[in-house]
Design an enzyme around this catalytic site. Structure first.
Site, PDB file in Angstrom:
ATOM      1  N   GLN A 261      34.760  42.820  44.415  1.00 48.78           N
ATOM      2  CA  GLN A 261      36.056  43.124  45.024  1.00 48.78           C
ATOM      3  C   GLN A 261      35.926  44.033  46.245  1.00 48.78           C
ATOM      4  OE1 GLN A 261      38.755  41.602  44.300  1.00 48.78           O
ATOM      5  NE2 GLN A 261      38.454  40.823  42.225  1.00 48.78           N
TER       6      GLN A 261
ATOM      7  N   CYS B  66      40.783  39.753  32.830  1.00 46.98           N
ATOM      8  CA  CYS B  66      39.399  39.844  32.344  1.00 46.98           C
ATOM      9  C   CYS B  66      38.945  41.291  32.264  1.00 46.98           C
ATOM     10  CB  CYS B  66      38.426  39.051  33.213  1.00 46.98           C
ATOM     11  SG  CYS B  66      38.778  37.309  33.253  1.00 46.98           S
TER      12      CYS B  66
ATOM     13  N   HIS C  87      35.154  44.431  34.867  1.00 42.53           N
ATOM     14  CA  HIS C  87      35.496  43.035  34.586  1.00 42.53           C
ATOM     15  C   HIS C  87      34.581  42.568  33.440  1.00 42.53           C
ATOM     16  CE1 HIS C  87      35.584  38.662  35.392  1.00 42.53           C
ATOM     17  NE2 HIS C  87      36.677  38.876  36.095  1.00 42.53           N
TER      18      HIS C  87
ATOM     19  N   ASP D 118      28.689  46.046  41.080  1.00 45.06           N
ATOM     20  CA  ASP D 118      29.500  44.820  41.128  1.00 45.06           C
ATOM     21  C   ASP D 118      30.418  44.943  42.347  1.00 45.06           C
ATOM     22  OD1 ASP D 118      31.241  42.748  40.879  1.00 45.06           O
ATOM     23  OD2 ASP D 118      31.870  43.192  38.822  1.00 45.06           O
TER      24      ASP D 118
ATOM     25  N   LYS E 259      35.728  34.636  46.661  1.00 42.90           N
ATOM     26  CA  LYS E 259      36.705  35.693  46.920  1.00 42.90           C
ATOM     27  C   LYS E 259      36.588  36.222  48.345  1.00 42.90           C
ATOM     28  CE  LYS E 259      36.472  37.293  42.118  1.00 42.90           C
ATOM     29  NZ  LYS E 259      37.609  36.850  41.333  1.00 42.90           N
TER      30      LYS E 259
HETATM   31  C1  LIG Z   1      35.179  42.883  39.679  1.00 42.72           C
HETATM   32  C2  LIG Z   1      34.786  41.470  39.374  1.00 42.72           C
HETATM   33  N1  LIG Z   1      33.560  41.200  38.914  1.00 42.72           N
HETATM   34  C3  LIG Z   1      33.150  39.954  38.636  1.00 42.72           C
HETATM   35  C4  LIG Z   1      33.998  38.873  38.790  1.00 42.72           C
HETATM   36  C5  LIG Z   1      33.490  37.508  38.442  1.00 42.72           C
HETATM   37  O1  LIG Z   1      33.374  36.675  39.552  1.00 42.72           O
HETATM   38  P1  LIG Z   1      32.979  35.143  39.332  1.00 42.72           P
HETATM   39  O2  LIG Z   1      33.979  34.600  38.355  1.00 42.72           O
HETATM   40  O3  LIG Z   1      33.118  34.523  40.667  1.00 42.72           O
HETATM   41  O4  LIG Z   1      31.600  35.102  38.789  1.00 42.72           O
HETATM   42  C6  LIG Z   1      35.293  39.108  39.256  1.00 42.72           C
HETATM   43  C7  LIG Z   1      36.255  38.013  39.484  1.00 42.72           C
HETATM   44  O5  LIG Z   1      36.882  37.427  38.692  1.00 42.72           O
HETATM   45  C8  LIG Z   1      35.694  40.431  39.544  1.00 42.72           C
HETATM   46  O6  LIG Z   1      36.935  40.689  39.988  1.00 42.72           O
END
Ligand SMILES: Cc1ncc(COP(=O)(O)O)c(C=O)c1O
Ligand SMILES: [Zn+2]
Lengths: 410, 155
Positions: free
Chosen positions: A202, A365, A122, A199, A225
């Site tokens: 998910q 993203c 992401h 990370d 999430k």
């Molecule tokens: C794999 C992953 N990492 C990071 C994020 C970023 O999360 P947040 O926007 O809550 O900081 C997301 C979600 O959009 C994601 O799916």
């Protein structure tokens, strides 16, 4: 709460619109809905003990401080951290990764060093490293991924060198849904002296995750999430790493002593929590963890797995569908990326919206991954424990109308 | 607030959004090609959809002799650029600029006279798009790109 129709707990999912329609919510990788239990916890906070934690001597200030710290303990236990001192509250996964890059990354990465990430990251787990590498004259090195978005251990072995300082990898791809082999990845990274940031945005909401078992050095995830409010995240770090890190953000609430020209910070985790924290969100996160633990994370995973088997079978039968994360339901969470042949995903999503089916369309993203897949964008459906086979049938039925609406035949 | 009726989250009926004209243009692709020797070539991007087109014009003596586009976009954006190209091919630069303004006035929900609507011809298919804010940029991208192209072309 121990019924099996989890939808009963989610007011938004029960709401019928003026035409008697309920939404089939299949965009859980973007954010999840909130159960009554979380909404009530936030409401009770506002109605009974709204105050600034760690600041006041009066009853409700002490009450919120206690609630706040008890969520820290709950989070620690939920992800298998040895104690609450390992848990830093952040404003989200993005915030957590930026803090590690700006603080730890700043300390350990130098010219000629390498930061290793996958092409499926992401943008939140890509741009902080891209910037750090550029600022330091270091190289940002990419690992390719398989059809589920997982890295290959042979390629990792080949790309890990004595110059590798940081490996930053997603546990589960937010586009393809595959689960990376983190225990092996951690061992391999540690063997060359690199630090692993996971990370887990998910994964933590969907499968059991134990930071000690996985032996990760840092781990981030985000509350919205996993049934909780937005604007809250968690950064887990091994104790010596948190100890050595300077706070990336400075301000109120993190100091032992401030003089005109110098400062002494509190110990971790407090030194990373500058500024007034999102107490209502943190209290909501506590209620969300209670909810997930009452169901049981093994069970959450099993529910999604069963739904995924149904979804893969049902979607594969939709005419003209192109599935990007092919195969069976093994070793993945409830995410499927797809397109309808000859149709732009935004048109597909618009047509599904007219059937009150909520999916995401776009690059998610993850633009380097889109390039890797050779597409501009995809549609993505993503499940959670409250979804049903009916939601999936509505998705498939909606998809079957797409080409006709666009005059492309059936 | 928001869009309470889920099923009609689209304030616009699907059959109006994807009208016959829009479907025909999206399918026909007769303006989707590369020009041999274009005077100007300008990229257009709509990050919200990921629509990406490249618009090319061949100009001679203040006239748009030919126009075409390449790239990939959603049905709305590709239909919009195709309809626009049909409208401006053979028009003067001044006329094309005027059409841009008319189009943006229509999208901004201004009421146009019947003569003005006639000038926009098939592009009136997008007159209801303002009721679908998420897709407005898909319809306007082509025209914004044209504006830039005309600016770049005029010395
Ligand atoms: C794999 C992953 N990492 C990071 C994020 C970023 O999360 P947040 O926007 O809550 O900081 C997301 C979600 O959009 C994601 O799916
Ligand atoms: Zn578009």
């Amino acid at each position: 709460m121990m019924h099996t129709d989890y939808k009963e707990d989610f007011p938004l999912l029960l709401h019928t619109d003026a035409t008697g329609v309920k939404v089939a919510y299949l965009d859980n990788a973007a954010t999840t809905q909130k159960p009554r239990q979380v909404i009530d916890a936030v409401r009770t906070y506002y109605e009974r003990y709204n105050a600034n934690p760690h600041r006041g001597a009066y009853a409700i200030a002490m009450q919120v401080t206690e609630a706040f710290e008890s969520v820290r303990s709950k989070v620690a236990q939920f992800i298998g951290a040895p104690d609450p001192e390992h848990i830093v509250f952040t404003f989200g996964a993005t915030d957590g990764i930026n803090q590690v890059a700006q603080s730890y990354g700043e300390q350990v990465v130098g010219p000629g060093d390498e930061i290793l990430i996958s092409v499926a990251e992401h943008h939140s787990n890509l741009l902080p490293w891209q910037r750090l590498a550029a600022n330091k004259g270091a190289a940002l090195v990419y690992l390719s991924v398989d059809r589920l978005g997982c890295i290959r251990l042979e390629e990792l072995a080949a790309k890990l060198t004595s110059h590798t300082k940081i490996v930053a990898i997603t546990h589960v791809s937010n586009v393809l849904g595959g689960i990376n082999a983190i225990r092996e990845i951690a061992a391999m990274a540690h063997a060359v002296g690199a630090t692993l940031l996971l990370d887990a945005t998910q994964s933590v909401p969907h499968i059991p995750v134990d930071v000690q078992d996985l032996d990760v050095d840092f781990m981030v995830f985000t509350a919205h999430k996993m049934l909780a409010p937005a604007g809250v995240g968690v950064l887990y770090g091994k104790k010596d790493l948190l100890k050595q890190m300077e706070p990336a953000r400075v301000g109120g609430g993190i100091v032992e002593e401030v003089r005109e020209q110098r400062v002494r910070f509190l110990d971790a985790p407090m030194k990373f929590e500058a500024g007034t924290q999102n107490s209502e969100g943190i209290i909501g996160l506590g209620a969300a963890i209670d909810y997930l633990e009452a169901v049981g994370m093994e069970r959450v995973q099993a529910i999604e797995h069963r739904l995924m088997e149904y979804a893969l079978k049902t979607l594969a039968a939709v005419p003209h569908i192109v599935l990007y994360s092919t195969g069976d339901a093994a070793n993945r969470t409830g995410i499927i990326s797809f397109n309808i042949a000859g149709v732009h995903p935004h048109d597909t999503a618009t047509i599904l919206a007219s059937h009150a089916v909520a999916v995401r369309a776009g690059h998610h993203c993850a633009q380097p991954l889109m390039a890797h897949l050779g597409v501009n964008a995809t549609c993505r459906m993503s499940l959670y424990l409250y979804n049903t086979e009916e939601d999936i049938r509505r998705l498939a039925d909606g998809l079957s109308t797409v080409r006709e609406v666009l005059g492309l035949g059936t | 607030m928001g869009c309470p009726p889920y099923g009609r989250c689209l304030a616009l009926e699907l059959s109006d959004l994807y009208s016959q004209v829009i479907r025909d243009h999206n399918r026909s692709r007769h303006n989707k090609r590369t020009l041999c020797d274009p005077t100007v070539t300008v990229p257009g991007k709509n990050p919200s959809c990921g629509d990406e087109i490249v618009l090319s014009l061949t100009l001679k003596d203040g006239i748009i002799e030919d126009a075409a586009y390449t790239g990939v976009g959603c049905a709305i954006s590709e239909a919009s650029v195709s309809i626009m190209i049909d409208l401006i091919r053979g028009a003067t630069v001044a006329k094309a600029s005027e059409l841009c303004h008319l189009f943006f006035r229509m999208i901004g929900s201004e009421s146009l006279t019947r003569e003005e609507l006639e000038e926009l011809d098939e592009a009136v298919a997008f007159s209801g798009i303002s009721r679908m804010p998420a897709r407005v940029k898909c319809a306007t991208m082509a025209w914004h790109t044209l504006q830039v192209a005309l600016q770049n072309a005029s010395p």
